[in-house]
Write a protein that holds these residues in place. Structure first.
Motif, mmCIF file in Angstrom:
data_model
loop_
_atom_site.group_PDB
_atom_site.id
_atom_site.type_symbol
_atom_site.label_atom_id
_atom_site.label_comp_id
_atom_site.label_asym_id
_atom_site.label_seq_id
_atom_site.Cartn_x
_atom_site.Cartn_y
_atom_site.Cartn_z
ATOM 1 N N GLY A 1 0.785 -1.220 0.000
ATOM 2 C CA GLY A 1 0.000 0.000 0.000
ATOM 3 C C GLY A 1 0.817 1.270 0.000
ATOM 4 O O GLY A 1 0.261 2.360 0.154
ATOM 5 N N GLU B 1 -0.193 4.095 -2.559
ATOM 6 C CA GLU B 1 -1.515 4.715 -2.468
ATOM 7 C C GLU B 1 -1.471 5.911 -1.523
ATOM 8 O O GLU B 1 -0.609 6.003 -0.651
ATOM 9 C CB GLU B 1 -2.540 3.690 -1.969
ATOM 10 N N GLU B 2 -2.462 6.822 -1.723
ATOM 11 C CA GLU B 2 -2.551 8.000 -0.859
ATOM 12 C C GLU B 2 -2.880 7.592 0.574
ATOM 13 O O GLU B 2 -2.280 8.058 1.527
ATOM 14 C CB GLU B 2 -3.624 8.947 -1.398
ATOM 15 N N GLN C 1 -12.410 2.523 -0.766
ATOM 16 C CA GLN C 1 -11.873 2.014 -2.027
ATOM 17 C C GLN C 1 -12.985 1.815 -3.051
ATOM 18 O O GLN C 1 -12.805 2.120 -4.240
ATOM 19 C CB GLN C 1 -11.111 0.710 -1.799
#
Length: 154
Positions: A30, A33-34, A43
């Motif tokens: 992860g 990802e932001e 999501q």
């Protein structure tokens, strides 16, 4: 002997839980990802808006927490309450089962067990002699008339 086996199983389960918590962080899952560990709802919302930017939700939440931390805290509180209810239920079941086992073990010893609830008869070792019909006889041999078959004692 059984306790040693249970301890090994508990240690293995604890190690599995620790591995599930640490491995995603250690492997860097992860990182691209932001929000690396966003929930499935967030999501799904992101994916839906990418597919159809004009999508309008059918309804809105009844309560929207002011921040993600409060939302996480409320979720953790909900999980803790659920775990407490489950722990209480399983503890109650185990306690009842242990109580039944102790009661059965107490009945197996001659003259050593507690009388079962609803049993008003006395055992030959602890009270007056019993007649063959289930009636209790007094020490002098006279019938007391308190038999289990409802006899009049005549």
């Amino acid at each position: 002997m059984r306790t040693n086996r249970n301890a090994k199983i508990n240690v293995l389960l604890l190690l599995a839980v620790v591995a599930l918590a640490v491995l995603p962080l250690a492997l860097g899952l992860g990182d691209d990802e932001e929000e690396p560990f966003a929930g499935a709802d967030a999501q799904a919302e992101t994916t839906i808006t990418e597919i159809d930017p004009d999508y309008k939700p059918w309804f809105s939440p009844l309560y929207e927490p002011p921040s993600g931390e409060i939302e996480s805290a409320l979720f953790a509180l909900q999980a803790a309450i659920g775990a407490g209810v489950l722990a209480y239920y399983f503890g109650l079941r185990r306690g009842r089962r242990q109580g039944e086992q102790r009661a059965l073990a107490g009945q197996g010893t001659p003259g050593g067990g507690q009388p079962t609830p609803g049993s008003d008869r006395q055992t030959p070792a602890s009270g007056p002699h019993t007649a063959g019909s289930g009636q209790v006889t007094a020490p002098g041999g006279r019938d007391s008339g308190s038999g289990a078959d409802g006899g009049s004692g005549v």
